[in-house]
Design a protein around this motif. Structure first.
Motif: not given
Ligand SMILES: Nc1ncnc2c1ncn2[C@@H]1O[C@H](COP(=O)(O)OP(=O)(O)OP(=O)(O)O)[C@@H](O)[C@H]1O
Ligand SMILES: [Mg+2]
Lengths: 241, 283
Positions: A79-81, A102, A154, A105-106, A57, A75-77
């Motif tokens: 690495r999940i926050f 989640a 994820m 969508a990814s 970000y 940003p990308g799936p």
């Protein structure tokens, strides 16, 4: 062992009006697979900013962030926050649907498999009874559990947790730390965990990076469990720096 | 201070009291529909009593004579025909307005120029009462539905676009970051994060837009009907006034009111209950 995540000489800055504010200065560390790597430092030292940079970000002004040999560019799936804020669940979806969202969508799973995986992670965080509840009907701790379930479902390369328990009461907080460790025993996921609480860092982490106050510079990296007094001394006593 | 003993209670877990059903009375009392129904009956009674004491049907007919005039016009098919005509126009104007609002908001969400354009246009046209555009519309589009649809679009588009865009901007940074985290495409991000996230505000826009649209339509028919004799509800009211059929005028007005209440409570109320209330985004 090849590091999973390499943070290499990263300087992060914000433009505030006419000025550039430096949040972190030339920070370097390596995170190995299955590490519970903690970033510990006083408020305002740039921990959140650093985590957001790893999340893609916030682009570094200097240095590189490399995940699995590839430079992070957005940003990308993989690495999940998990955020500190309770409003990170989509309020228009139930706990299960948040997880399914989640995964679909990814493009990770189709809906049918996503539902199965959601159910198993909801169970892992002890929310089965509330699987079909909307987020506003959950307590703060339950919301964070749901957010953790969504992130873990994820199965990302690395989980990025920004003080996920900071807004919870002390009792719930300790319980959530224990639950997180149990989950780790299960799947040995890799997590980069931000906190400004020394006891939390020691309880959660297997390795702790200590950051100096504003602008954040890396003071030390220690193995955990370790002694609270030692960490305190390293953080605030100038002698070892 | 006296010495107090420590106290320990033996408690059994009582899962039965965690979630209890409401009693019938609690449910009726909590129901907004029940309370509103009571108020409506009281208002109708006040109307009836006042009109009977005034005893001047030409100025203020009673509730009962209005209702019987309403039933007559209903069974003769005049009000249904007029209402159907008005409704068709309403749907045309409202949906055209929504379409235009959607385009403008999409443009505004996509580019800086688009959002500046939306800002300028809304600040210019939003304060302008739609009915004030009717004379101009009559010159441009002539005596026909085109003119009315034009003013209806104007009544709807600005308030819907403004509310939608303001709602987009108010979506929390955390939710935005969550949306980006899962790798949504731009259209996916708008459809699955921004629109539901802004839904309370969008719904407000739709409701206010609908109210503007309905009022403008009745007013436009009243004015416009004078010259063309088309058959909407506004025209019905105007014509009956000329014939001094005052209970019929009241029946027409009552239809306008009832229709407004139905849309507000049934359509928008249902949408609200199924969405923003269920999601806890609005109380
Ligand atoms: N959006 C922003 N714009 C400008 N400056 C910012 C912004 N966010 C953070 N900063 C600055 O960057 C520095 C680091 O902020 P950051 O939020 O990363 O700290 P932190 O270590 O996470 O603190 P805390 O423990 O309180 O969350 C702070 O001095 C802050 O003033
Ligand atoms: Mg922070």
């Amino acid at each position: 062992m090849q590091p999973l995540l390499k943070v290499d000489g990263v300087t992060l800055q914000y433009r505030v009006g006419e000025k550039l504010v430096t949040a972190t200065y030339r920070v370097s560390f390596d995170v190995l697979k299955s590490d519970r790597f903690v970033l510990l430092g006083p408020s305002g030292c740039g921990k959140s900013t650093l985590l957001k940079a790893v999340g893609g970000y916030h682009a570094p002004a200097e240095g590189r962030i490399v995940l699995n040999g590839k430079a992070v560019s957005g940003p990308g799936p993989d690495r999940i926050f998990v955020f500190q804020e309770f409003d990170q669940l989509l309020p228009w979806k139930t706990v299960t649907e948040n997880i399914v969202f989640a995964l679909t969508a990814s493009g990770k799973l189709a809906r049918v498999q996503a539902l199965e995986r959601a159910a198993s992670y909801v169970e892992k965080v002890n929310l089965t009874e509330f699987a079909h509840a909307y987020p506003h009907t959950l307590s703060g701790g339950m919301k964070q559990r749901a957010a953790i379930a969504r992130a873990m479902a994820m199965e990302p390369d690395i989980l990025l947790m920004d003080e996920p328990f900071a807004a919870l009461d002390a009792l719930t907080r300790v319980r959530m730390q224990e639950e997180l460790l149990q989950l780790w025993e299960d799947t040995k996921f890799t997590v980069l965990f931000v906190t400004h609480s020394i006891p939390e860092a020691i309880r959660v982490g297997n390795r702790i990076a200590l950051l100096s106050p504003h602008p954040g510079q890396l003071k030390a990296e220690v193995n955990s469990p370790t002694d609270e007094a030692r960490v305190q001394e390293l953080l605030f006593g100038g002698a070892h720096a | 201070m006296p010495e107090r003993p420590e106290i320990f209670h033996d408690i059994a877990p009582r899962t039965d009291v965690v979630a209890q059903p409401l009693s019938t009375w609690q449910r009726i009392y909590a129901s907004a529909a029940a309370r509103k129904a009571v108020l409506l009956v009281v208002l109708a009674l006040v109307w009836e009593v006042y009109a009977r004491r005034l005893n001047n049907p030409l100025l203020f007919p009673s509730f009962s004579s209005t209702v019987s005039a309403l039933f007559e016009s209903l069974s003769s098919g005049e009000i249904p025909r007029a209402a159907g005509y008005t409704l068709l126009l309403l749907i045309k104007g409202y949906s055209a307005g929504l379409l235009l609002a959607g385009l403008l908001t999409a443009l505004a969400a996509a580019t800086r120029w688009g959002s500046d354009l939306l800002e300028i246009l809304t600040s210019m046209f939003n304060p302008l009462p739609s009915i004030a555009l009717l004379p101009l519309a009559l010159i441009w589009f002539g005596l026909g539905d085109g003119s009315i649809i034009f003013v209806l679009v104007h009544a709807v588009v600005w308030v819907v676009a403004l509310n939608t865009f303001a709602g987009f901007r108010a979506v929390s940074p955390t939710l935005r970051m969550v949306g980006q985290n899962y790798g949504l495409s731009r259209p996916g991000y708008i459809a699955r994060i921004l629109i539901p996230g802004a839904f309370p505000s969008i719904l407000t826009g739709l409701k206010v837009g609908w109210a503007f649209c309905w009022r403008t339509l009745i007013a436009a028919e009243l004015v416009f009907g004078v010259s063309s004799g088309s058959g909407g509800l506004g025209w019905f009211i105007f014509e009956r006034k000329n014939q001094l059929l005052i209970p019929d005028v009241f029946a027409g007005l009552l239809t306008v009111i009832v229709f407004g209440l139905l849309v507000e409570n049934l359509i928008f109320g249902t949408i609200e209950r199924r969405t923003v209330r269920r999601w806890g985004m609005q109380n």
